[in-house]
Design a protein around this motif. Structure first.
Motif, PDB file in Angstrom:
ATOM      1  N   GLY A   1       0.808  -1.209   0.000  1.00 12.10           N
ATOM      2  CA  GLY A   1       0.000   0.000   0.000  1.00 12.10           C
ATOM      3  C   GLY A   1       0.840   1.258   0.000  1.00 12.10           C
ATOM      4  N   ALA A   2       2.057   1.205   0.522  1.00 11.27           N
ATOM      5  CA  ALA A   2       2.905   2.397   0.592  1.00 11.27           C
ATOM      6  C   ALA A   2       3.233   2.921  -0.807  1.00 11.27           C
ATOM      7  N   GLN A   3       3.359   2.019  -1.771  1.00 13.55           N
ATOM      8  CA  GLN A   3       3.677   2.446  -3.122  1.00 13.55           C
ATOM      9  C   GLN A   3       2.612   3.344  -3.703  1.00 13.55           C
ATOM     10  N   SER A   4       1.360   2.994  -3.520  1.00 15.80           N
ATOM     11  CA  SER A   4       0.292   3.748  -4.140  1.00 15.80           C
ATOM     12  C   SER A   4       0.149   5.131  -3.524  1.00 15.80           C
ATOM     13  N   LEU A   5       0.709   5.353  -2.353  1.00 11.73           N
ATOM     14  CA  LEU A   5       0.606   6.639  -1.689  1.00 11.73           C
ATOM     15  C   LEU A   5       1.717   7.608  -2.105  1.00 11.73           C
ATOM     16  N   ALA A   6       2.812   7.080  -2.614  1.00  8.42           N
ATOM     17  CA  ALA A   6       3.946   7.928  -2.969  1.00  8.42           C
ATOM     18  C   ALA A   6       3.733   8.546  -4.346  1.00  8.42           C
ATOM     19  N   ALA A   7       4.145   9.791  -4.484  1.00  8.39           N
ATOM     20  CA  ALA A   7       4.045  10.487  -5.765  1.00  8.39           C
ATOM     21  C   ALA A   7       5.424  10.620  -6.382  1.00  8.39           C
ATOM     22  N   ARG A   8       5.471  10.561  -7.684  1.00  8.50           N
ATOM     23  CA  ARG A   8       6.725  10.831  -8.379  1.00  8.50           C
ATOM     24  C   ARG A   8       6.887  12.342  -8.419  1.00  8.50           C
ATOM     25  N   VAL A   9       8.034  12.826  -8.004  1.00  9.17           N
ATOM     26  CA  VAL A   9       8.309  14.257  -8.020  1.00  9.17           C
ATOM     27  C   VAL A   9       8.940  14.615  -9.356  1.00  9.17           C
ATOM     28  N   VAL A  10       8.354  15.599 -10.012  1.00  6.40           N
ATOM     29  CA  VAL A  10       8.867  16.132 -11.265  1.00  6.40           C
ATOM     30  C   VAL A  10       9.195  17.599 -11.000  1.00  6.40           C
ATOM     31  N   THR A  11      10.436  17.969 -11.215  1.00  6.71           N
ATOM     32  CA  THR A  11      10.850  19.344 -10.935  1.00  6.71           C
ATOM     33  C   THR A  11      10.775  20.199 -12.190  1.00  6.71           C
ATOM     34  N   TYR A  12      10.544  21.502 -11.960  1.00  9.82           N
ATOM     35  CA  TYR A  12      10.511  22.427 -13.084  1.00  9.82           C
ATOM     36  C   TYR A  12      11.331  23.667 -12.760  1.00  9.82           C
ATOM     37  N   ASP A  13      11.914  24.229 -13.818  1.00  7.83           N
ATOM     38  CA  ASP A  13      12.690  25.462 -13.712  1.00  7.83           C
ATOM     39  C   ASP A  13      11.972  26.533 -14.522  1.00  7.83           C
ATOM     40  N   ALA A  14      11.354  27.470 -13.827  1.00  9.55           N
ATOM     41  CA  ALA A  14      10.607  28.549 -14.477  1.00  9.55           C
ATOM     42  C   ALA A  14      11.385  29.864 -14.438  1.00  9.55           C
ATOM     43  N   SER A  15      12.691  29.799 -14.191  1.00 11.05           N
ATOM     44  CA  SER A  15      13.480  31.026 -14.062  1.00 11.05           C
ATOM     45  C   SER A  15      13.536  31.826 -15.366  1.00 11.05           C
ATOM     46  N   ALA A  16      13.288  31.180 -16.492  1.00 13.82           N
ATOM     47  CA  ALA A  16      13.301  31.891 -17.773  1.00 13.82           C
ATOM     48  C   ALA A  16      11.889  32.106 -18.323  1.00 13.82           C
ATOM     49  N   SER A  17      10.892  32.016 -17.450  1.00  8.75           N
ATOM     50  CA  SER A  17       9.509  32.182 -17.902  1.00  8.75           C
ATOM     51  C   SER A  17       9.038  33.634 -17.822  1.00  8.75           C
ATOM     52  N   ALA A  18       9.952  34.526 -17.445  1.00  8.59           N
ATOM     53  CA  ALA A  18       9.715  35.986 -17.452  1.00  8.59           C
ATOM     54  C   ALA A  18       8.412  36.348 -16.738  1.00  8.59           C
ATOM     55  N   GLU A  19       7.574  37.106 -17.421  1.00 10.98           N
ATOM     56  CA  GLU A  19       6.345  37.619 -16.815  1.00 10.98           C
ATOM     57  C   GLU A  19       5.306  36.531 -16.543  1.00 10.98           C
ATOM     58  N   PHE A  20       5.574  35.301 -16.967  1.00  9.96           N
ATOM     59  CA  PHE A  20       4.627  34.208 -16.782  1.00  9.96           C
ATOM     60  C   PHE A  20       4.922  33.347 -15.552  1.00  9.96           C
ATOM     61  N   ARG A  21       5.903  33.725 -14.765  1.00 10.24           N
ATOM     62  CA  ARG A  21       6.329  32.907 -13.614  1.00 10.24           C
ATOM     63  C   ARG A  21       5.175  32.570 -12.681  1.00 10.24           C
ATOM     64  N   ALA A  22       4.377  33.552 -12.304  1.00 11.34           N
ATOM     65  CA  ALA A  22       3.252  33.304 -11.391  1.00 11.34           C
ATOM     66  C   ALA A  22       2.230  32.363 -12.028  1.00 11.34           C
ATOM     67  N   ALA A  23       1.981  32.528 -13.327  1.00  9.70           N
ATOM     68  CA  ALA A  23       1.035  31.657 -14.024  1.00  9.70           C
ATOM     69  C   ALA A  23       1.554  30.217 -14.068  1.00  9.70           C
ATOM     70  N   VAL A  24       2.848  30.046 -14.271  1.00  6.01           N
ATOM     71  CA  VAL A  24       3.449  28.707 -14.295  1.00  6.01           C
ATOM     72  C   VAL A  24       3.305  28.056 -12.921  1.00  6.01           C
ATOM     73  N   ASP A  25       3.610  28.798 -11.863  1.00  3.24           N
ATOM     74  CA  ASP A  25       3.472  28.253 -10.509  1.00  3.24           C
ATOM     75  C   ASP A  25       2.014  27.890 -10.213  1.00  3.24           C
ATOM     76  N   GLN A  26       1.070  28.701 -10.699  1.00  2.00           N
ATOM     77  CA  GLN A  26      -0.347  28.388 -10.515  1.00  2.00           C
ATOM     78  C   GLN A  26      -0.732  27.136 -11.288  1.00  2.00           C
ATOM     79  N   GLY A  27      -0.245  27.013 -12.513  1.00  3.01           N
ATOM     80  CA  GLY A  27      -0.531  25.817 -13.303  1.00  3.01           C
ATOM     81  C   GLY A  27      -0.013  24.560 -12.624  1.00  3.01           C
ATOM     82  N   ALA A  28       1.186  24.633 -12.073  1.00  6.31           N
ATOM     83  CA  ALA A  28       1.749  23.486 -11.337  1.00  6.31           C
ATOM     84  C   ALA A  28       0.915  23.184 -10.097  1.00  6.31           C
ATOM     85  N   ALA A  29       0.499  24.215  -9.384  1.00  7.52           N
ATOM     86  CA  ALA A  29      -0.322  24.029  -8.177  1.00  7.52           C
ATOM     87  C   ALA A  29      -1.660  23.378  -8.523  1.00  7.52           C
ATOM     88  N   ILE A  30      -2.226  23.741  -9.656  1.00  9.11           N
ATOM     89  CA  ILE A  30      -3.488  23.130 -10.088  1.00  9.11           C
ATOM     90  C   ILE A  30      -3.299  21.633 -10.315  1.00  9.11           C
TER      91      ILE A  30
END
Length: 187
Positions: A33-62
């Motif tokens: 059962g422990a396996q089904s509870l763990a999530a795979r972590v996928v990292t993102y680098d939005a440092s070059a997303s300029a004025e869209f940084r907040a939108a990218v973080d919101q999209g990830a949060a969604i």
């Protein structure tokens, strides 16, 4: 999200308890059962997303609020990210190299035409999570993208899109779980 938090908490508590008792910890066996509870972590680098940084973080949060099998996190300083997110003057697009890996371009062309930046971000991240475009489509489908029209501001995946991401990452995690596992010893 609750299942993920519970799994992390239980793992931490067990590790501390076994450390204090001088015991050993082992990787969870396949099918536990422990396996089904763990999530795979996928990292993102939005440092070059300029004025869209907040939108990218919101999209990830969604996505993080919508699925349990994968978690999108900003990459730590100096860490190589699974996803690079860039702003450019073209049309938004995602170049996927494999499930959970690739480059997202948040194109100003669509933004200048009136498309919603959070919807664009969530949609392009959906491609990295294994979802195809579903055009034409209604506004209720995140992956309908631009075919839903400029008036569509919905950045949330529908039930089928959530289920497909859960399946994509659940299946990938199950294949990893079948591989030989290392034993961790706590002294």
């Amino acid at each position: 999200m609750y299942a993920r938090a519970l799994a992390h908490g239980l793992t931490a508590a067990l590790t501390v308890a076994l450390t204090l008792a001088g015991g050993q910890t082992y990787a969870a066996p396949t099918g536990s059962g422990a396996q089904s509870l763990a999530a795979r972590v996928v990292t993102y680098d939005a440092s070059a997303s300029a004025e869209f940084r907040a939108a990218v973080d919101q999209g990830a949060a969604i996505w993080n609020a919508s699925v349990d099998s994968v978690e999108l996190r900003p990459a730590a300083a100096g860490q190589r990210a699974n996803i690079r997110i860039l702003a450019d003057n073209g049309w938004p697009r995602a170049l996927t190299t494999s499930l959970g890996n690739g480059t997202v371009y948040i194109g100003r062309q669509a933004v200048n035409q009136g498309y919603d930046t959070v919807r664009i971000s969530a949609h392009e991240l959906g491609h990295i999570l294994g979802l195809p475009d579903r055009k034409p489509g209604p506004c209720t489908s995140l992956m309908s993208g631009s075919s839903a029209g400029v008036s569509c501001k919905n950045p949330y995946p529908n039930t089928a899109e959530k289920a497909e991401v859960e399946s994509n990452f659940g299946a990938a995690f199950a294949r990893l779980a079948e591989a030989p596992r290392n034993v961790v010893t706590v002294d």
